[in-house]
Design an enzyme around this catalytic site. Structure first.
Site, PDB file in Angstrom:
ATOM      1  N   TYR A 188      38.442  56.400 -41.497  1.00 17.36           N
ATOM      2  CA  TYR A 188      38.306  54.970 -41.757  1.00 17.36           C
ATOM      3  C   TYR A 188      38.249  54.795 -43.264  1.00 17.36           C
ATOM      4  O   TYR A 188      37.531  55.522 -43.952  1.00 17.36           O
ATOM      5  CB  TYR A 188      37.017  54.430 -41.121  1.00 17.36           C
ATOM      6  CG  TYR A 188      36.715  53.001 -41.493  1.00 17.36           C
ATOM      7  CD1 TYR A 188      37.148  51.955 -40.689  1.00 17.36           C
ATOM      8  CD2 TYR A 188      36.021  52.685 -42.660  1.00 17.36           C
ATOM      9  CE1 TYR A 188      36.902  50.627 -41.033  1.00 17.36           C
ATOM     10  CE2 TYR A 188      35.767  51.368 -43.015  1.00 17.36           C
ATOM     11  CZ  TYR A 188      36.203  50.348 -42.198  1.00 17.36           C
ATOM     12  OH  TYR A 188      35.963  49.047 -42.544  1.00 17.36           O
TER      13      TYR A 188
ATOM     14  N   GLU B 168      41.725  47.092 -45.121  1.00 19.40           N
ATOM     15  CA  GLU B 168      41.182  48.132 -44.252  1.00 19.40           C
ATOM     16  C   GLU B 168      42.284  48.959 -43.592  1.00 19.40           C
ATOM     17  O   GLU B 168      43.295  48.417 -43.153  1.00 19.40           O
ATOM     18  CB  GLU B 168      40.330  47.473 -43.162  1.00 19.40           C
ATOM     19  CG  GLU B 168      39.660  48.451 -42.215  1.00 19.40           C
ATOM     20  CD  GLU B 168      38.992  47.720 -41.051  1.00 19.40           C
ATOM     21  OE1 GLU B 168      37.812  47.358 -41.184  1.00 19.40           O
ATOM     22  OE2 GLU B 168      39.664  47.508 -40.026  1.00 19.40           O
TER      23      GLU B 168
END
Ligand code: GDP
Ligand code: MN
Length: 378
Positions: free
Chosen positions: A101, A189
């Site tokens: 992530y 993101e």
């Protein structure tokens, strides 16, 4: 403004970030054609603004063009979290060894941008951030100094990125931060940032939210009907208005976001519901005509509640604009007003003499009156 995955990936590509090969399509035959061009197994991904598509069945794997076509046919027109799937992204399927992530966002408490990395990326990151926060590593960025290479390096090492992928990881994270700043993003993101079995990093997913207050200097940001939940919200955006459609019978036009929220709360306390959130303060009071047209055009609206508190924008200037707009619109719906602030005597005179509307002394009494009138109109 939230962008679709395929739009975010186009921006990523412009910044040299590694994204899978592929294309967005609107019909199943095209999906088959893209799979044919790619010449290998693909992933067919529903393009909706809400997340969690993997869990909702919005991400499908397909081994050949026929399967890609079938997956696209199934996804297109489907509803995911209340949103219609208007297009699908067909991409080469990655052979993923590990999912990381990676994101850049603002921590409003610092306040500073923060780079966040986790070695436990994928579809459950929110849950993991809550249950095992020690797996999420963050690096605040001192704006004047910028993001330093060693900071990125340490962060990625903490998150468990293998040494062989470190060089590319630093490049990806550094460029993601650059993109975040250059594009005035609120969130950039990559989840998952896939480490492939061949050892390279690829952005399997992409999420990009651009700060609405920066749209004037980010003219590339797409704002089609698909980017909004409701026709009225889309139309409002064409006039630079931030309109949120709610389900209630009292149309609100308040100056400033704070007063709008306070008024929403008071309406709820009276046991009623507002039909919208529309902030018309600041530079937007000149847009009175469009704001009023949208609120009054909502068939659910039974009463219009105008609540002003003129500070920087004078109440008399605001009400001059509102009165002219109300006359032009020739509204037949009842209007309740609470007019306060700089120039309030003149503002009240305009409303009373030109529209026959007497201002209530405060927000509370105006809300009670509007709620009562809305009930009577039901
Ligand atoms: P989201 O659920 O809306 O965040 O959609 P994602 O694009 O993140 O996809 C969900 C999950 O599908 C990812 O976490 C991956 O595990 C998987 N996935 C997506 N693309 C690929 C791919 O190309 N190859 C493989 N093996 N898995 C993928
Ligand atoms: Mn994802």
């Amino acid at each position: 403004m939230k962008l679709f995955e395929w739009e975010a990936k186009a921006v990523f590509r412009e910044h040299g970030l590694p994204v899978p090969r592929g294309r967005v399509v609107k019909d199943p035959e095209e999906a088959a054609a893209v799979a044919q061009e790619l010449g290998r197994p693909v992933v067919v991904k529903a393009q909706v603004l809400s997340g969690g598509r993997g869990k909702a069945g919005g991400i499908n794997f397909a081994g050949d063009p026929a399967a890609a076509q079938a997956a696209a046919a199934r996804l297109l027109g489907m509803m995911l979290a209340g949103e219609p799937v208007r297009s699908v992204l067909v991409e080469e399927r990655l052979d993923i060894a590990r999912e990381f992530y990676l994101s850049v966002t603002i921590d409003p408490a610092l306040p500073a941008p923060v780079l966040m990395v986790s070695g436990a990326g994928g579809i459950d990151i929110e849950k993991q951030a809550a249950t095992t926060p020690q797996l999420v590593f963050t690096q605040p960025v001192e704006i004047a100094r910028g993001l330093q290479g060693f900071q990125v390096w340490n962060l990625l090492a903490d998150a468990g990125l293998p040494p062989a992928a470190m060089h590319q990881g630093v490049t990806v994270a550094t460029e993601l931060f650059r993109l975040f700043r250059q594009r005035d993003a609120e969130l950039a993101e990559i989840n998952p940032l896939a480490l492939t079995t061949a050892g390279s990093l690829v952005a399997a997913d992409a999420k990009l939210i651009i700060n609405d207050n920066a749209l004037f200097r980010q003219p590339w940001v797409p704002r089609t009907r698909a980017h909004f939940d409701h026709d009225l919200e889309y139309e409002a955006a064409q006039h630079g208005l931030n309109y949120v459609k709610l389900s209630g019978s009292i149309g609100l036009l308040c100056t400033g976001a704070g007063l709008s929220l306070a008024t929403l709360d008071l309406v709820a306390r009276e046991g009623a519901r507002a039909a919208n959130f529309l902030e018309s303060g600041g530079a937007n009071y000149r847009n009175a005509y469009h704001g009023l047209r949208l609120v009054l055009g909502d068939p659910e609206v039974k009463v219009l509640l105008i609540n002003t508190f003129g500070l920087v924008s004078r109440a008399d200037v605001i009400c001059r604009g509102l009165a002219d707009a109300l006359k032009e619109l020739g509204t037949v719906k009842p209007v309740v007003a609470a007019i306060r602030g700089t120039g309030e005597e003149e503002a009240r005179r305009i409303f009373w003499e030109e529209l026959g509307i007497a201002s209530c002394p405060d927000t509370e009494s105006a809300v009670r009156k509007a709620v009562k009138m809305a009930r009577e109109a039901q």
